[in-house]
Each structure stands twice: as C-alpha cells, then as structure tokens.
Motif scaffolding. Structure first.
Motif, PDB file in Angstrom:
ATOM      1  N   MET A 169      -0.290   6.481  16.511  1.00 45.48           N
ATOM      2  CA  MET A 169      -0.178   7.688  17.339  1.00 45.48           C
ATOM      3  C   MET A 169      -1.484   8.479  17.350  1.00 45.48           C
ATOM      4  O   MET A 169      -1.929   8.956  18.403  1.00 45.48           O
ATOM      5  N   ILE A 170      -2.076   8.633  16.187  1.00 45.65           N
ATOM      6  CA  ILE A 170      -3.332   9.388  16.097  1.00 45.65           C
ATOM      7  C   ILE A 170      -4.440   8.675  16.870  1.00 45.65           C
ATOM      8  O   ILE A 170      -5.234   9.307  17.579  1.00 45.65           O
ATOM      9  N   ALA A 214       2.821  12.712  12.945  1.00 45.16           N
ATOM     10  CA  ALA A 214       1.612  12.015  12.483  1.00 45.16           C
ATOM     11  C   ALA A 214       0.490  13.011  12.199  1.00 45.16           C
ATOM     12  O   ALA A 214      -0.240  12.887  11.215  1.00 45.16           O
ATOM     13  N   ARG A 215       0.363  13.999  13.042  1.00 42.98           N
ATOM     14  CA  ARG A 215      -0.680  15.013  12.832  1.00 42.98           C
ATOM     15  C   ARG A 215      -0.430  15.796  11.547  1.00 42.98           C
ATOM     16  O   ARG A 215      -1.362  16.088  10.797  1.00 42.98           O
ATOM     17  N   LEU A 244       0.831  -1.208   0.000  1.00 45.05           N
ATOM     18  CA  LEU A 244       0.000   0.000   0.000  1.00 45.05           C
ATOM     19  C   LEU A 244       0.865   1.257   0.000  1.00 45.05           C
ATOM     20  O   LEU A 244       0.445   2.306  -0.463  1.00 45.05           O
ATOM     21  N   ASP A 245       2.069   1.114   0.567  1.00 44.08           N
ATOM     22  CA  ASP A 245       2.947   2.285   0.624  1.00 44.08           C
ATOM     23  C   ASP A 245       3.217   2.836  -0.777  1.00 44.08           C
ATOM     24  O   ASP A 245       3.216   4.039  -1.001  1.00 44.08           O
ATOM     25  N   LEU A 263      -2.875   6.740   6.148  1.00 42.94           N
ATOM     26  CA  LEU A 263      -1.767   7.075   7.045  1.00 42.94           C
ATOM     27  C   LEU A 263      -0.903   5.841   7.293  1.00 42.94           C
ATOM     28  O   LEU A 263      -1.438   4.737   7.473  1.00 42.94           O
ATOM     29  N   PRO A 264       0.409   6.013   7.295  1.00 46.24           N
ATOM     30  CA  PRO A 264       1.262   4.870   7.627  1.00 46.24           C
ATOM     31  C   PRO A 264       0.902   4.311   9.007  1.00 46.24           C
ATOM     32  O   PRO A 264       0.500   5.062   9.900  1.00 46.24           O
ATOM     33  N   GLU A 265       1.099   3.006   9.153  1.00 52.57           N
ATOM     34  CA  GLU A 265       0.623   2.299  10.346  1.00 52.57           C
ATOM     35  C   GLU A 265       1.193   2.867  11.649  1.00 52.57           C
ATOM     36  O   GLU A 265       0.473   3.009  12.643  1.00 52.57           O
TER      37      GLU A 265
END
Lengths: 186, 331
Positions: free
Chosen positions: A134-135, A166-167, A89-90, A127-129
């Motif tokens: 973190m989110i 992450a944000r 998916l990346d 979003l990456p895992e």
C-alpha cells in the motif's frame, strides 16, 4: 484497429513498446518491495516474462500500467512469501521489546535527511508485506486510490482503510527507530 | 486556523501541488507549529523521494527485452518440437509394447527345456559328434544347405564345447541331453515358425513333442523344408542306433563336421528338428532333476512378468499420447 492488427502480427514487438513505458515503475515497485537491487532485478524480469506470456489474454479492459503493476505485485508477494516460509520475519518484528515513550513525536522530522532516508528504508523492510504494498503504490509511486483498487482488485473503501493502517504502522515504526536513533545520538 | 485532521486530509493534494496558494501556505504554517504534522510531512516527502532515487539498471532494460524475444522465438518453435517429441514418444511406446510381448512369450516357455540347453547344448553336440562315426556322413548332407550359418558361427563356442566335454558326459548320465535336444528343436522352431514356441512347448509327452516338431517343419519356409527332405534319413538313422548309446542321436543335428558341430548348433534351422524327436524316445528324460526345473522356472516367470509390466506401460503411454493428441485436435 491498427494497433490490434499489429498486436496480432507481432505480439512481442507490441509488448515491448507498451512495457518500455512502464519499465521504470515496474522496476521501482519491485525495488521498494524487495529492498535491494538484485532481488528487484529478478522480480522485475520475472514480471516482464509473466506479462508477456499472459499478453495474449490482455484485452485492454484495464490500463497496461495497472495490469503489469498487478503482475509485479504478485511476483514480489510470491517471492516474499517463499522467504517468509524459510525465515519467519514476522516473529522477529513482533519482539522488538521497545516501548514507545511518545514524548518526542517529531523526532523523525528533526533528523538529518540522510538519516531519515536510511531509517525509512529500514522501516519499509520491517513493514508487513501487504502494508508495504500500500505504501509503495500510494505514497512512493503516488498512484491514485482508484488505480490501486484496480491493481489490487479491491474496493475503493478497502484500499483507503488499508492505506491508512499501513501509514499508521510505518509512522509507529519510524517513531520508534527515530527515538532510538535520537537516544544514540545524544 | 488549520487543525491536524485537515492537514492530514489535504496532505496528498499538497504534495501533488493541487492546493491553492492560500491552502498551501496554511499547510506550511501548521507544519511549522505542529511537530507531529511536521514529521508526517517529512515522512511523506521522503517517501516520494524514494521513488526519485531509483535508477533502472541498464542490464535490466536489456535483459527483459532479450528474455521476451527469446520467449517469443521459443514459443514459435515449440509446436514443431512438441510434434517431433510426441512421435518419438509414440515410437518408444510401441517398442515397449513389442518388447514386452516378446519377453512375455519367452517367459512362458517351459522351464525344463531351458535348463540344460542354454549352457550345455554346444558342448553336448560337440561331444557326440566326436564319438560317433555316422555323424559326419549324416551331417554332410546338411552342410550344403547350412553352409553360411556354419561359417558364421563363432570360434569361441568351439573352445567352450571342448572345455565342457566332461560336463556333457555328466549331462548324459543325468538324462539332461534330451533337454539339450529339446532346446535345439525349440530354437529352430522359434525361428522357423512363430506359432511353434507358443503352442508347442506346453506339451509334456515325447510323442506330442514329435508331432509338434513336425508341425513346425510344415510351417517352416520352403528352403528349410528342402533341407529337411534331404535330411530325412536322420530320424531313421538315430532310431536305428542302439538306445544304450544316446550320443549318436545328437550327431543328427545340423553339424557338418564333428569339430564344427557346436558352431552349427546355435544357428537354428528346421533341419535340426527331426533329429531330437526320435532321440527323445531314447533319452532318459523322466530322470531330470526337479530342482533345476524349479530354479529356472522362477527366472522365466520373472521374465514374463517383466515383459507384462513393460507391455502395459507401453500401452498406457501410447493411450496417454493418443488422448493428448485428440484433446489438442479438439482445442
């Protein structure tokens, strides 16, 4: 003392009592990480079983909630890693081919809430895992930095910096998708 | 006036309701003026709303509890199950060891004796019994001792013997009958005395075979020896027979009747031992075809190595189980 004796006598009952309090958060964490109900059920179930198998080694050094959430994060990470090996998916994420115009930074806020929520779920999936983790822990479940540091076994500074990155990443994804959505709407 | 950095730093506290009313009012005012901070506030509120919209499915609440209870029950039963399984595995390993050892001992047998004996022995005896007059008389003395074995002998073998009558003649012509007799002696010794097959069948010369057959008789049970004494005339009789008629020798085999000769043949009795020994002197053993030896030798060698492999595997499995058991004991 009484709890310890009970734990020694009936570990399954004691585990059930403790896990029942964390049931919703465990399932929700798995749901946000996996993005759908079925996978969330599987991962949450696996989390409970793994936690029970390891319950004899749980000495109460950390809160039970922190301990079982760590297991849930590991279960989800394992599952996502398996899938990532199957389909990268990346590579799909990197090649969006869209340049941010940065002309309408508040496009997300101007959308209807229903559309925002839909874009948010899609953005979380992109979003990456490690960032998604973190989110989920900080912004969705509202856990403290200290608790997240305990769950992920990271230093407080590392947790803060990773949450910040992450944000930013999520905001970028949503800004792109919001602009695309706004362009389509217009 | 609040700037974007201050807004971002206080956002978590604002969402948690930890700010004063004055700070909260400043946050709201800044969000109204700054589109980017308004988007950030909307995003964080939406993220919080994601948690609220999650509902735990009832089946999950039930299923994880069931799974945990099943796991708890299974873990309680597992030690006993593991104990039973380990004993069964140990028994299987022992069977492998003994089976392998047996196969190895069978595999070490000389090739020559196996070649003709296994297929042609009943037919050979049947043929010889019908062609000699002395045979019934000699065999009747054995019949009393061998009666149960004779009665239990299967009828199909008799038919096979009759069908193979022609083949027996060719056996005699090629000198293979001696091998038949050796096969008989071999089988009877194997049953009567366990030492006999391992140490005797390496012998090549006929005298040595005779000597070893006698040894086997000594090692045989008392009942067998009694039968042997009654049957003591057999070697004498067979030696008295003309050497040009080797068919008389097999009649000294424990065959109560000519027709039932093949049925008595498969029942290994020590009484059959003396008969082939003197006959062996008359049989044209040296004329045996070397091709048959080679072919059968390969088969037997394969059996030996198979037995060795099974035996070693069984020993390894037993050792593994023992080590695991000791480790568990220490734990």
């Amino acid at each position: 003392m009484e709890i310890r004796l009970l734990k020694r006598r009936q570990p399954a009952e004691e585990f059930e009592a403790l896990a029942a309090r964390e049931e919703k958060r465990v399932y929700a964490a798995c749901y946000h990480m996996m993005g759908n109900r079925e996978d969330a059920m599987d991962c949450a179930q696996e989390t409970m079983l793994r936690a029970f198998r390891a319950f004899s080694s749980f000495r109460g050094d950390a809160a039970f909630g922190t301990w079982i959430t760590r297991i849930a994060m590991n279960v989800c990470t394992d599952e996502l890693r398996k899938r990532r090996d199957a389909v990268s998916l990346d590579a799909m994420r990197e090649d969006t081919g869209y340049e941010l115009r940065d002309e309408s930074p508040g496009a997300y806020a101007r959308l209807e809430q229903k559309e925002r929520m839909r874009l948010l779920r899609e953005g979380m999936a992109l979003l990456p895992e490690d960032m998604r983790r973190m989110i989920v822990l900080r912004d969705i479940q509202g856990r403290s930095y200290e608790e997240i540091a305990g769950i992920l076994e990271l230093s407080l500074g590392t947790v803060k910096s990773r949450i910040s990155r992450a944000r930013e990443k999520l905001a970028l994804i949503l800004r792109k998708s919001s602009e695309l959505f706004s362009d389509r709407s217009v | 006036m609040m700037n974007c950095k201050e807004f971002s730093d206080l956002l978590d506290a604002f969402l948690d309701g930890e700010l004063t009313e004055e700070q909260a009012e400043q946050m709201r005012r800044h969000a109204a003026e700054c589109a980017e901070c308004a988007a950030l506030l909307a995003l964080r509120r939406d993220l919080r709303a994601l948690e609220d919209e999650v509902e735990v499915p009832d089946e999950f609440s039930a299923s994880w509890r069931e799974a945990v209870r099943a796991e708890a029950t299974g873990s309680k039963r597992s030690p006993a199950r593991a104990f039973r399984q380990s004993w069964m595995a140990a028994a299987a390993a022992l069977v492998m060891i003994f089976g392998g050892a047996l196969a190895m001992s069978r595999g070490k047998l000389p090739t020559v004796y196996r070649t003709a004996g296994s297929a042609k022995a009943p037919a050979a005896v049947a043929q010889t019994a019908t062609t000699t007059d002395e045979a019934p008389a000699a065999n009747e003395s054995i019949a009393a001792n061998e009666a149960p074995a004779v009665n239990e002998a299967p009828a199909p073998e008799q038919k096979a013997a009759e069908n193979d009558a022609g083949a027996v003649l060719s056996l005699f012509a090629s000198g293979s009958l001696s091998n038949v007799l050796y096969e008989d002696a071999e089988e009877s010794e194997e049953i009567a005395c366990e030492e006999a097959p391992m140490m005797d069948w390496a012998a090549e010369s006929q005298e040595e075979n005779a000597y070893m057959a006698a040894e086997a008789m000594e090692a045989a049970p008392a009942e067998a020896r009694k039968a042997q004494r009654e049957y003591a005339a057999a070697p004498v009789m067979s030696t008295a027979l003309p050497t040009s008629e080797p068919t008389s020798a097999p009649t000294a085999q424990p065959t109560p009747e000519p027709t039932s000769a093949p049925t008595a043949q498969p029942t290994p009795e020590p009484t059959a031992v003396p008969a082939p020994v003197p006959e062996e002197t008359d049989a044209p053993a040296p004329e045996e075809p070397s091709e048959a030896e080679t072919a059968e030798g390969e088969t037997l060698s394969w059996l030996f190595w198979l037995g060795l492999a099974v035996c070693v595997t069984g020993i390894a499995a037993l050792a593994f189980l023992l080590i695991r058991h000791l480790k568990k004991g220490k734990a």
